[in-house]
Design a protein around this motif. Structure first.
Motif, PDB file in Angstrom:
ATOM      1  N   ASP A 282      64.215  82.465  19.340  1.00 15.39           N
ATOM      2  CA  ASP A 282      63.992  81.726  18.106  1.00 15.39           C
ATOM      3  C   ASP A 282      64.685  82.487  16.975  1.00 15.39           C
ATOM      4  OD1 ASP A 282      63.164  80.320  15.921  1.00 15.39           O
ATOM      5  OD2 ASP A 282      61.024  80.788  16.130  1.00 15.39           O
ATOM      6  N   LEU A 283      65.909  82.057  16.664  1.00 15.73           N
ATOM      7  CA  LEU A 283      66.699  82.784  15.666  1.00 15.73           C
ATOM      8  C   LEU A 283      66.145  82.656  14.256  1.00 15.73           C
ATOM      9  CD1 LEU A 283      70.394  82.313  16.857  1.00 15.73           C
ATOM     10  CD2 LEU A 283      68.751  84.119  17.401  1.00 15.73           C
ATOM     11  N   LYS A 284      65.193  81.758  14.026  1.00 19.28           N
ATOM     12  CA  LYS A 284      64.569  81.670  12.706  1.00 19.28           C
ATOM     13  C   LYS A 284      63.857  82.978  12.354  1.00 19.28           C
ATOM     14  CE  LYS A 284      63.862  76.659  12.828  1.00 19.28           C
ATOM     15  NZ  LYS A 284      62.857  75.562  12.787  1.00 19.28           N
ATOM     16  N   LYS A 285      63.531  83.752  13.376  1.00 16.89           N
ATOM     17  CA  LYS A 285      62.877  85.034  13.135  1.00 16.89           C
ATOM     18  C   LYS A 285      63.824  86.053  12.506  1.00 16.89           C
ATOM     19  CE  LYS A 285      59.353  84.491  16.721  1.00 16.89           C
ATOM     20  NZ  LYS A 285      58.756  85.029  17.965  1.00 16.89           N
TER      21      LYS A 285
ATOM     22  N   GLN B 188      80.924  87.165   8.777  1.00 20.43           N
ATOM     23  CA  GLN B 188      79.813  86.339   8.303  1.00 20.43           C
ATOM     24  C   GLN B 188      80.127  84.863   8.503  1.00 20.43           C
ATOM     25  OE1 GLN B 188      78.318  87.234   4.361  1.00 20.43           O
ATOM     26  NE2 GLN B 188      77.222  85.294   4.209  1.00 20.43           N
ATOM     27  N   SER B 189      81.420  84.507   8.411  1.00 20.81           N
ATOM     28  CA  SER B 189      81.826  83.108   8.608  1.00 20.81           C
ATOM     29  C   SER B 189      81.641  82.670  10.054  1.00 20.81           C
ATOM     30  CB  SER B 189      83.292  82.916   8.184  1.00 20.81           C
ATOM     31  OG  SER B 189      84.165  83.642   9.033  1.00 20.81           O
ATOM     32  N   ILE B 190      81.481  83.620  10.968  1.00 26.59           N
ATOM     33  CA  ILE B 190      81.163  83.314  12.363  1.00 26.59           C
ATOM     34  C   ILE B 190      79.665  83.090  12.515  1.00 26.59           C
ATOM     35  CG2 ILE B 190      81.127  84.223  14.729  1.00 26.59           C
ATOM     36  CD1 ILE B 190      83.597  85.905  13.976  1.00 26.59           C
ATOM     37  N   VAL B 191      78.882  84.003  11.928  1.00 25.30           N
ATOM     38  CA  VAL B 191      77.443  84.017  12.180  1.00 25.30           C
ATOM     39  C   VAL B 191      76.704  82.923  11.417  1.00 25.30           C
ATOM     40  CG1 VAL B 191      75.385  85.448  12.237  1.00 25.30           C
ATOM     41  CG2 VAL B 191      77.605  86.506  12.578  1.00 25.30           C
ATOM     42  N   ASP B 192      77.072  82.672  10.177  1.00 21.24           N
ATOM     43  CA  ASP B 192      76.351  81.678   9.383  1.00 21.24           C
ATOM     44  C   ASP B 192      76.262  80.311  10.073  1.00 21.24           C
ATOM     45  OD1 ASP B 192      75.495  83.274   7.323  1.00 21.24           O
ATOM     46  OD2 ASP B 192      76.977  82.596   5.862  1.00 21.24           O
TER      47      ASP B 192
ATOM     48  N   ASP C 154      67.671  79.524   7.817  1.00 21.69           N
ATOM     49  CA  ASP C 154      68.078  79.524   6.405  1.00 21.69           C
ATOM     50  C   ASP C 154      68.908  80.788   6.203  1.00 21.69           C
ATOM     51  OD1 ASP C 154      68.408  79.702   3.683  1.00 21.69           O
ATOM     52  OD2 ASP C 154      66.315  79.295   3.188  1.00 21.69           O
ATOM     53  N   VAL C 155      70.229  80.634   6.196  1.00 21.82           N
ATOM     54  CA  VAL C 155      71.110  81.808   6.175  1.00 21.82           C
ATOM     55  C   VAL C 155      71.052  82.550   4.849  1.00 21.82           C
ATOM     56  CG1 VAL C 155      72.659  80.861   7.933  1.00 21.82           C
ATOM     57  CG2 VAL C 155      73.146  80.444   5.508  1.00 21.82           C
ATOM     58  N   THR C 156      70.526  81.920   3.820  1.00 16.77           N
ATOM     59  CA  THR C 156      70.394  82.635   2.545  1.00 16.77           C
ATOM     60  C   THR C 156      69.332  83.729   2.636  1.00 16.77           C
ATOM     61  OG1 THR C 156      68.722  81.127   1.623  1.00 16.77           O
ATOM     62  CG2 THR C 156      71.051  80.550   1.293  1.00 16.77           C
ATOM     63  N   LYS C 157      68.524  83.688   3.681  1.00 24.99           N
ATOM     64  CA  LYS C 157      67.475  84.685   3.859  1.00 24.99           C
ATOM     65  C   LYS C 157      67.878  85.779   4.848  1.00 24.99           C
ATOM     66  CE  LYS C 157      63.775  81.391   2.828  1.00 24.99           C
ATOM     67  NZ  LYS C 157      62.546  80.727   3.347  1.00 24.99           N
TER      68      LYS C 157
ATOM     69  N   ASP D  66      81.299  70.160  10.047  1.00 25.11           N
ATOM     70  CA  ASP D  66      80.213  69.554   9.274  1.00 25.11           C
ATOM     71  C   ASP D  66      79.214  70.617   8.804  1.00 25.11           C
ATOM     72  OD1 ASP D  66      81.377  67.095   9.658  1.00 25.11           O
ATOM     73  OD2 ASP D  66      79.980  66.439  11.224  1.00 25.11           O
ATOM     74  N   VAL D  67      78.873  71.556   9.681  1.00 25.99           N
ATOM     75  CA  VAL D  67      77.898  72.576   9.279  1.00 25.99           C
ATOM     76  C   VAL D  67      78.509  73.550   8.277  1.00 25.99           C
ATOM     77  CG1 VAL D  67      78.304  74.278  11.137  1.00 25.99           C
ATOM     78  CG2 VAL D  67      76.053  74.089  10.112  1.00 25.99           C
ATOM     79  N   THR D  68      79.815  73.850   8.412  1.00 26.01           N
ATOM     80  CA  THR D  68      80.441  74.746   7.437  1.00 26.01           C
ATOM     81  C   THR D  68      80.551  74.085   6.066  1.00 26.01           C
ATOM     82  OG1 THR D  68      82.643  74.074   8.232  1.00 26.01           O
ATOM     83  CG2 THR D  68      81.729  76.108   9.128  1.00 26.01           C
ATOM     84  N   LEU D  69      80.681  72.760   6.040  1.00 22.85           N
ATOM     85  CA  LEU D  69      80.690  72.047   4.764  1.00 22.85           C
ATOM     86  C   LEU D  69      79.313  72.160   4.097  1.00 22.85           C
ATOM     87  CD1 LEU D  69      82.216  70.166   2.788  1.00 22.85           C
ATOM     88  CD2 LEU D  69      81.313  68.236   4.124  1.00 22.85           C
ATOM     89  N   LYS D  70      78.262  72.000   4.874  1.00 22.79           N
ATOM     90  CA  LYS D  70      76.900  72.123   4.326  1.00 22.79           C
ATOM     91  C   LYS D  70      76.639  73.535   3.812  1.00 22.79           C
ATOM     92  CE  LYS D  70      74.807  68.531   7.226  1.00 22.79           C
ATOM     93  NZ  LYS D  70      73.848  68.251   8.329  1.00 22.79           N
ATOM     94  N   LEU D  71      77.233  74.529   4.496  1.00 22.64           N
ATOM     95  CA  LEU D  71      77.039  75.924   4.099  1.00 22.64           C
ATOM     96  C   LEU D  71      77.894  76.315   2.900  1.00 22.64           C
ATOM     97  CD1 LEU D  71      77.002  77.634   7.615  1.00 22.64           C
ATOM     98  CD2 LEU D  71      75.064  77.476   6.025  1.00 22.64           C
ATOM     99  N   GLY D  72      78.900  75.498   2.579  1.00 23.06           N
ATOM    100  CA  GLY D  72      79.802  75.834   1.489  1.00 23.06           C
ATOM    101  C   GLY D  72      80.968  76.712   1.897  1.00 23.06           C
TER     102      GLY D  72
END
Length: 384
Positions: A139-142, A156-160, A169-172, A319-325
């Motif tokens: 559970d990567l949310k941990k 970081q552009s790989i992991v996010d 929530d990658v901001t955390k 699509d996910v990289t667009l959401k991440l900015g």
């Protein structure tokens, strides 16, 4: 592994200094070389790692040994260890093909580099998250509120994206650049909670006494992995397109050779890099290459051959990289990835390559390696 300070073997090449701010400056090395009767003076492939002393590029070294690249004037360069150099070199014409992760590829597109993916090596997501034993979770949310160690800040552009598609929530999440090749030893020393890794590297880390447990992208991630990119304009040149197809065919033949005889492919790399051979040895070398073959091959029943792009997987990534900015405008996978060279790249005599692989005489040390036993335990490090 040894990391060269400068790309070696250059006769006329410009070494690009890539600053932390992403500014590229050039220093001329050597004198002008002779012209070649090909659309490329010398076709140069550049690594994303700052080193060639790895097993990841086994299709080239095995293919070179077996003569699959004969008649093609090719060059392999390690490049600097900056994570984005592999696309910057291609963009400015100081290399002809790079091997970026999808995240670094998206960085290139975001920064206006007119590149296109022409051969998707990583059919499955090669990337993983390493934890000290007993501390990992599927559970990567941990990981929210935790620290992930990277060899380069560009990673970081790989992991996010990998975390985001798992609901994190990658901001955390905090990232620390712990340096190449020391980020794994930093994890072992307790300087972070987890670290980025990838298939093939797991075996290399074992050889260094770094024994972790892993969340494995090959088991859990829907995203693509590293790919071969070129300048998009090169596909508009008929002569370059013909060359590219021949070049990629040699890579595909090297991939097929390694699939048919992984131990022979390891031998080819070890002959090129004796230090790597000493550090890994036949068994861990074979383990490493089997991990990578699994990534490179994917589910071949669903692919159009070696290097084929799964556009749905790539679209999910963009699509996910667009959401991440990471990118600020939508990207259509079909606009920046192409399968137009894949049919030609896979149009080779598979029976001959299999015969080459079957007929290869292994050294005694490699003949003793039990491939099936390694395959049976290849995912023992995965978090249960």
């Amino acid at each position: 592994m040894t990391k060269p300070s400068l790309p070696g073997g250059m006769t006329r090449r410009i070494f690009l200094q890539v600053s932390a701010a992403g500014v590229v400056s050039a220093t001329t090395l050597g004198a002008a070389g002779r012209a070649y009767a090909t659309p490329y003076e010398k076709f140069t492939w550049i690594s994303p790692r700052g080193t060639l002393e790895v097993l990841d590029d086994f299709p080239y070294w095995a293919g070179k040994k077996m003569g699959y690249f004969d008649g093609l004037n090719t060059d392999m360069q390690p490049g600097p260890s900056d994570g984005t150099a592999t696309v910057k070199f291609v963009d400015v014409g100081q290399a002809d093909m790079g091997f970026p992760s999808p995240g670094v590829f998206s960085f290139a597109l975001q920064n206006g580099m007119k590149l296109k993916s022409v051969f998707h090596m990583g059919a499955l997501d090669t990337f993983s998250i390493a934890f000290r034993k007993g501390e990992g979770s599927n559970d990567l949310k941990k990981l929210e509120g935790k620290t992930i160690l990277l060899g380069s800040a560009a990673w970081q552009s790989i992991v996010d994206p990998m975390l985001a598609v798992q609901g994190v929530d990658v901001t955390k999440v905090k990232y620390v650049e712990a340096g190449w090749p020391t980020w794994a030893t930093a994890l072992q020393a307790g300087q972070g909670d987890a670290a980025l890794s990838w298939e093939g590297l797991r075996a290399e880390w074992i050889a260094k006494g770094l024994d972790f447990e892993y969340w494995l992208g090959v088991q859990h991630s829907p995203l693509p992995a590293n790919t071969f990119v070129i300048r998009a304009a090169d596909l508009e040149d008929p002569d370059k397109k013909v060359f590219l197809e021949k070049y990629l065919k040699a890579w595909a033949m090297g991939l097929e050779f390694g699939y048919q005889n992984p131990r022979a492919a390891v031998e080819a790399v070890f002959e090129q890099f004796p230090t790597l051979a000493t550090n890994l040895g036949p068994e861990l070398g074979t383990t490493s290459i089997l991990e990578q073959i699994n990534v490179f091959r994917g589910d071949m029943a669903k692919r159009g051959g070696w290097g084929w792009h799964d556009m749905a997987s790539w679209q999910a990534f963009f699509d996910v990289t667009l959401k991440l900015g990471q990118i600020t405008s939508p990207v259509k996978a079909e606009d920046v990835c192409t399968n137009e060279l894949i049919s030609g790249a896979n149009d080779f005599d598979k029976a001959k390559v299999k015969a080459d692989a079957d007929g290869y005489k292994l050294t005694d040390a490699f003949a003793k390696v039990d491939v099936e036993t390694i395959k049976a335990h290849m995912f023992d490090q995965a978090i249960k």
